[in-house]
Design a protein around this motif. Structure first.
Motif, PDB file in Angstrom:
ATOM      1  N   ALA A  10      16.080  59.557  -4.497  1.00 57.58           N
ATOM      2  CA  ALA A  10      16.889  59.602  -5.723  1.00 57.58           C
ATOM      3  C   ALA A  10      16.687  60.938  -6.441  1.00 57.58           C
ATOM      4  CB  ALA A  10      16.549  58.436  -6.643  1.00 57.58           C
ATOM      5  N   ARG A  12      14.256  62.875  -6.477  1.00 56.34           N
ATOM      6  CA  ARG A  12      12.907  63.153  -6.977  1.00 56.34           C
ATOM      7  C   ARG A  12      11.998  63.426  -5.787  1.00 56.34           C
ATOM      8  NH1 ARG A  12      15.483  63.547 -10.661  1.00 56.34           N
ATOM      9  NH2 ARG A  12      15.151  62.997 -12.833  1.00 56.34           N
ATOM     10  N   ASP A  47      20.868  52.408  -6.511  1.00 55.30           N
ATOM     11  CA  ASP A  47      20.185  51.870  -7.690  1.00 55.30           C
ATOM     12  C   ASP A  47      18.755  51.478  -7.332  1.00 55.30           C
ATOM     13  OD1 ASP A  47      22.344  52.218  -9.247  1.00 55.30           O
ATOM     14  OD2 ASP A  47      22.947  50.113  -9.368  1.00 55.30           O
ATOM     15  N   GLY A  50      16.619  54.433  -6.777  1.00 54.58           N
ATOM     16  CA  GLY A  50      16.242  55.025  -8.058  1.00 54.58           C
ATOM     17  C   GLY A  50      15.077  54.277  -8.683  1.00 54.58           C
ATOM     18  N   ALA A  53      11.916  55.011  -6.796  1.00 52.99           N
ATOM     19  CA  ALA A  53      11.430  56.343  -7.146  1.00 52.99           C
ATOM     20  C   ALA A  53      10.708  56.295  -8.490  1.00 52.99           C
ATOM     21  CB  ALA A  53      12.598  57.326  -7.192  1.00 52.99           C
ATOM     22  N   GLU A  54      11.279  55.522  -9.393  1.00 56.33           N
ATOM     23  CA  GLU A  54      10.672  55.418 -10.716  1.00 56.33           C
ATOM     24  C   GLU A  54       9.269  54.800 -10.633  1.00 56.33           C
ATOM     25  OE1 GLU A  54      12.655  54.396 -14.960  1.00 56.33           O
ATOM     26  OE2 GLU A  54      12.539  52.782 -13.513  1.00 56.33           O
ATOM     27  N   LEU A  57       6.886  57.340  -9.040  1.00 59.29           N
ATOM     28  CA  LEU A  57       6.530  58.424  -9.957  1.00 59.29           C
ATOM     29  C   LEU A  57       5.550  57.924 -11.014  1.00 59.29           C
ATOM     30  CD1 LEU A  57       9.979  60.181 -10.335  1.00 59.29           C
ATOM     31  CD2 LEU A  57       7.913  61.120  -9.284  1.00 59.29           C
ATOM     32  N   LYS A  61       1.972  59.461 -11.793  1.00 58.72           N
ATOM     33  CA  LYS A  61       1.607  59.847 -13.150  1.00 58.72           C
ATOM     34  C   LYS A  61       0.251  59.264 -13.543  1.00 58.72           C
ATOM     35  CE  LYS A  61       5.306  60.956 -16.167  1.00 58.72           C
ATOM     36  NZ  LYS A  61       6.437  60.429 -16.910  1.00 58.72           N
TER      37      LYS A  61
ATOM     38  N   TYR B  29      18.303  48.181 -19.511  1.00 64.96           N
ATOM     39  CA  TYR B  29      18.003  48.809 -18.234  1.00 64.96           C
ATOM     40  C   TYR B  29      17.492  47.698 -17.317  1.00 64.96           C
ATOM     41  CZ  TYR B  29      15.263  51.668 -15.001  1.00 64.96           C
ATOM     42  OH  TYR B  29      14.727  52.231 -13.896  1.00 64.96           O
ATOM     43  N   TYR B  64      28.328  50.709 -17.834  1.00 68.77           N
ATOM     44  CA  TYR B  64      27.005  51.329 -17.935  1.00 68.77           C
ATOM     45  C   TYR B  64      27.145  52.805 -18.269  1.00 68.77           C
ATOM     46  CZ  TYR B  64      27.761  53.435 -13.358  1.00 68.77           C
ATOM     47  OH  TYR B  64      28.257  54.165 -12.316  1.00 68.77           O
ATOM     48  N   GLU B  68      18.957  60.056 -19.195  1.00 77.14           N
ATOM     49  CA  GLU B  68      17.834  60.761 -18.581  1.00 77.14           C
ATOM     50  C   GLU B  68      16.539  60.045 -18.930  1.00 77.14           C
ATOM     51  OE1 GLU B  68      17.576  63.115 -16.401  1.00 77.14           O
ATOM     52  OE2 GLU B  68      19.767  63.249 -16.267  1.00 77.14           O
ATOM     53  N   SER B  69      15.619  60.047 -17.985  1.00 76.14           N
ATOM     54  CA  SER B  69      14.345  59.386 -18.238  1.00 76.14           C
ATOM     55  C   SER B  69      13.238  60.380 -17.946  1.00 76.14           C
ATOM     56  CB  SER B  69      14.227  58.169 -17.320  1.00 76.14           C
ATOM     57  OG  SER B  69      12.891  57.987 -16.916  1.00 76.14           O
ATOM     58  N   GLY B  72      11.181  59.479 -14.447  1.00 80.68           N
ATOM     59  CA  GLY B  72      11.774  59.387 -13.112  1.00 80.68           C
ATOM     60  C   GLY B  72      13.247  59.730 -13.121  1.00 80.68           C
ATOM     61  N   PRO B  73      13.972  59.213 -12.192  1.00 77.52           N
ATOM     62  CA  PRO B  73      15.404  59.523 -12.106  1.00 77.52           C
ATOM     63  C   PRO B  73      16.138  58.950 -13.313  1.00 77.52           C
ATOM     64  CG  PRO B  73      14.624  58.351 -10.140  1.00 77.52           C
ATOM     65  CD  PRO B  73      13.539  58.286 -11.147  1.00 77.52           C
ATOM     66  N   PRO B  74      17.355  59.428 -13.562  1.00 78.81           N
ATOM     67  CA  PRO B  74      18.125  58.893 -14.685  1.00 78.81           C
ATOM     68  C   PRO B  74      18.317  57.385 -14.540  1.00 78.81           C
ATOM     69  CG  PRO B  74      19.412  60.510 -13.442  1.00 78.81           C
ATOM     70  CD  PRO B  74      18.074  60.458 -12.829  1.00 78.81           C
ATOM     71  N   ARG B  75      18.396  56.705 -15.681  1.00 75.28           N
ATOM     72  CA  ARG B  75      18.509  55.249 -15.644  1.00 75.28           C
ATOM     73  C   ARG B  75      19.910  54.823 -16.004  1.00 75.28           C
ATOM     74  NH1 ARG B  75      13.346  53.038 -18.973  1.00 75.28           N
ATOM     75  NH2 ARG B  75      11.773  53.314 -17.345  1.00 75.28           N
ATOM     76  N   LYS B  76      20.262  53.673 -15.479  1.00 72.59           N
ATOM     77  CA  LYS B  76      21.556  53.082 -15.810  1.00 72.59           C
ATOM     78  C   LYS B  76      21.331  52.083 -16.924  1.00 72.59           C
ATOM     79  CE  LYS B  76      24.490  52.983 -11.695  1.00 72.59           C
ATOM     80  NZ  LYS B  76      24.846  52.177 -10.524  1.00 72.59           N
TER      81      LYS B  76
END
Lengths: 590, 108
Positions: A10, A12, A47, A50, A53-54, A57, A61, B29, B64, B68-69, B72-76
């Motif tokens: 995604a 990242r 989705d 993503g 990935a979150e 990460l 962190k 989210y 939606y 930006e987050s 991590g990646p941008p969120r919906k």
């Protein structure tokens, strides 16, 4: 010790252990496959990517250097696996998938299926899968394939690659169980998963119970399908139609496959026989180099393609790499291009025609009549094609391609003009080929013996070589031809470039009567021809080795009998004499 | 009959209703939704939430926007459309009727 690689998930950058990456990749693949039947599949998967990935990460962190197997397994537990979705999503997705896939196929799915075994692979896991399927040590299949690859002209390699392409790899636990044909129950799943991933006991229990639900859900789903069958007649009818159409296409595919296979086998069997043709037609390295590849590609690729198609349909495999299709099409078109190149090149070799003219000195007959007969073949013929139109001998190719025409002579003598012609890339080449043609004519008294065909050296090329004989007959004199020669007789205003065979006289039905011949009389106005079939019948009891020149009514009976008797008596001797002469003539010419 | 099965069937029936009601309270989210459902002891797998949201979005019940987050990646972030509101009200009505009926029947 583990390798760490960087991946882009995604958009990242994520450092991940090699083995963890492998688990993640398989997991994402399984998700893609699972959601493929859903609308907006790409969006769902991206989705999820993503979100993964979150989570990753977040791990980094918090101080992790990289993503480990445990992290991936944890993510899988959070997100859930396709098998779990299937169970929990039953009411929604299941209905869709049931209407999309065949209920018959679904019931098959719980049976043993052929997969490739990624855990027991040397190359692609084909043998491992076969071993699991048939419950035999994979080594047996490896040996069989190796033997076929060496002894079976590479057929082992071909079969192996086809199996590689058409059989899916067993990635998930359920697939591995299906591969081995084990019952998909809690214990088995547990055991398999323990083998596959090292996860916590709680996790295993979780999956185990999910699996139990999954397998029961499957049974209920099949029941639902049967119910639906009974409920909706038109639905059934539609499905039957679909099955019928499918069946028709499979049938078509099988028929095409069989035809191609037969053609392929025929070409393989006939290739030693066809080889002389190839050598006769093809010249130059380009043509010889491209000939076999084009044949193999043009015929072999469709065979491979259809085999793949059929196996894929029979096993119900939906997804295979589309590159297979691209590669096959590319190879086939390569074959086509090769074939076109060869054809163009060969066609060029037939571009120009050249003719060499020559007069045969005839000893003028006292009877005012000349008889043309076809001499028996002198050469030992090895093979014969096209109803004897093409014969192959040790050092000679005999082509039955000579024509006879009759014209009016300018003076009182008979003349025989021999025109030899051939085609070639250039005039000089055509001329050289024309000169190469051997057509030895001999005369014995009033009988002129023509060879049964034109001869060219075996190492020469076939370039539509022809011989045309022009018999110039004085007015009020006659020419007689035996049946074989008459087959080659044309009207005198015959167009040289026309296709001979279009006008060829069809008198094959007269085969049992070898005696009818044709007498042509030259008048001031041109040719006057009569058949004397009726008269020849009474000679049939006599030596039918060759026809004894039958006179027309205008000659005296006495003369007729003497001549006939003489011809009968001398027949054999004359022929053998003719042999020697024509043979020496042939040597002289070549 | 299997108890797990019946339970999951029951949960599933109200899943869309619950998700819609969470989003109705404000933009959400997917992880928020999961969190809130966990708080309410309604466990679902995240993997099943995404296709559900996509389906609701494709049915134009949800919309939606990207945000930006920093983690991590941008969120919906999902919010409800007018059509979604109407849909939700219908579901709410049905749920209330159902809940009343069930309460009435089980509290005897």
């Amino acid at each position: 010790m583990k390798k760490i690689i960087n991946i882009n998930l995604a958009s990242r950058l994520i450092p991940i252990e090699d083995s963890a990456y492998e688990i993640l990749r398989q997991y994402l693949d399984s998700l893609k496959k699972y959601f493929a039947r859903e609308e907006g599949a790409d969006e769902i998967v991206s989705d999820i990517e993503g979100r993964i990935a979150e989570i990753f990460l977040d791990r980094i962190k918090k101080g992790a250097h990289c993503i480990t197997d445990e992290d991936v397994v944890a993510v899988k537990a959070i997100m859930g696996t396709p098998d779990q979705f299937e169970e929990s999503d039953e009411t929604n997705t299941k209905q869709q998938s049931a209407s999309m896939s065949d209920p018959i196929l679904d019931s098959f799915r719980s049976k043993k299926r052929l997969y490739r075994d990624p855990d027991a692979k040397v190359l692609g896991g084909v043998c491992g899968g076969l071993g699991a399927y048939l419950n035999v040590d994979p080594v047996v299949f490896r040996i069989i394939f190796a033997l076929l690859a060496i002894g079976g002209f590479g057929s082992g390699i071909l079969v192996y690659f086809i199996l590689w392409i058409v059989t899916p790899e067993a990635n998930s636990a359920a697939e591995k169980l299906q591969m081995r044909g084990e019952r998909v129950d809690v214990n088995n799943i547990k055991a398999t998963i323990q083998d596959e991933i090292h996860a916590t006991k709680a996790h295993l229990k979780h999956i185990g119970s999910e699996m139990r639900n999954f397998s029961q859900g499957r049974g209920r789903q099949v029941g639902n399908d049967i119910e639906r069958f009974g409920r909706n007649f038109f639905d059934v009818l539609g499905r039957v139609l679909i099955v019928l159409t499918k069946g028709f296409f499979y049938f078509l595919a099988v028929v095409i496959l069989l035809v191609l296979l037969v053609v392929g086998v025929m070409i393989t069997v006939a290739s030693p026989v066809l080889l002389p043709f190839k050598d006769l037609l093809l010249s130059g390295t380009l043509q010889n180099l491209l000939f076999w590849p084009s044949v193999f590609l043009l015929i072999g690729i469709p065979i491979v393609g259809i085999i793949i198609f059929i196996i894929r349909k029979l096993t119900g495999v939906k997804q295979t790499s589309r590159y297979v299709g691209y590669t096959l099409s590319f190879l086939w078109f390569t074959g086509l291009v090769f074939a076109i190149l060869v054809s163009i090149s060969v066609a060029k070799d037939f571009r120009l025609r050249n003719t060499v003219k020559e007069n045969f000195a005839i000893v003028q007959p006292s009877t005012g009549k000349i008889v043309f007969k076809e001499a028996e073949n002198l050469v030992q013929v090895e093979e014969s094609f096209f109803d004897d139109d093409l014969k192959l001998a040790d050092d000679t190719v005999i082509i039955n391609n000579y024509r006879v025409s009759v014209e009016k002579s300018k003076n009182d003598s008979f003349y025989l003009e021999v025109q030899r012609s051939a085609r070639g890339r250039s005039i000089s080449q055509a001329r050289a080929l024309a000169k190469e043609i051997s057509y030895p004519i001999t005369q014995q008294d009033t009988v002129i013996y023509l060879p049964a065909g034109i001869s060219i050296p075996r190492d020469s090329k076939y370039r539509d070589q022809r011989v045309r004989l022009i018999i110039r007959v004085p007015v009020n004199k006659q020419v007689e031809m035996d049946r074989k020669v008459r087959n080659h007789y044309r009207n005198w205003n015959f167009d040289w470039d026309n296709d001979f065979d279009n006008h060829r006289w069809d008198d094959d039905n007269g085969d049992d009567n070898d005696h009818h011949s044709e007498v042509i009389k030259m008048t001031n106005d041109g040719v006057d021809q009569r058949n004397d079939n009726s008269e020849s019948d009474k000679d049939s009891s006599e030596d039918n080795y060759r026809y004894k020149g039958k006179q027309e009514h205008n000659t005296t009976p006495v003369e007729d009998t003497t001549r006939s008797a003489g011809a009968t008596g001398k027949g054999k001797v004359a022929f053998e004499g003719g042999d020697a002469i024509s043979y020496s003539l042939y040597k002289l010419l070549s | 009959m299997n108890i797990d099965n019946t339970q999951s069937q029951m949960r599933k029936g109200v899943l869309e209703f619950c998700i819609l009601s969470i989003i109705k309270q404000g933009e959400a989210y997917p992880s928020d939704i999961i969190e809130k459902m966990k708080e309410a002891k309604l466990d679902i797998l995240e993997g099943t939430l995404y296709p559900l949201l996509t389906r609701l979005k494709n049915a134009e019940l949800l919309s939606y926007r990207w945000e930006e987050s920093n983690s991590g990646p941008p969120r919906k972030y999902f919010s409800m459309t007018d059509k979604g509101e109407a849909f939700y009200l219908e579901l709410e009505k049905t749920w209330n009727e159902l809940a009343n009926a069930v309460n009435q029947l089980t509290s005897k």
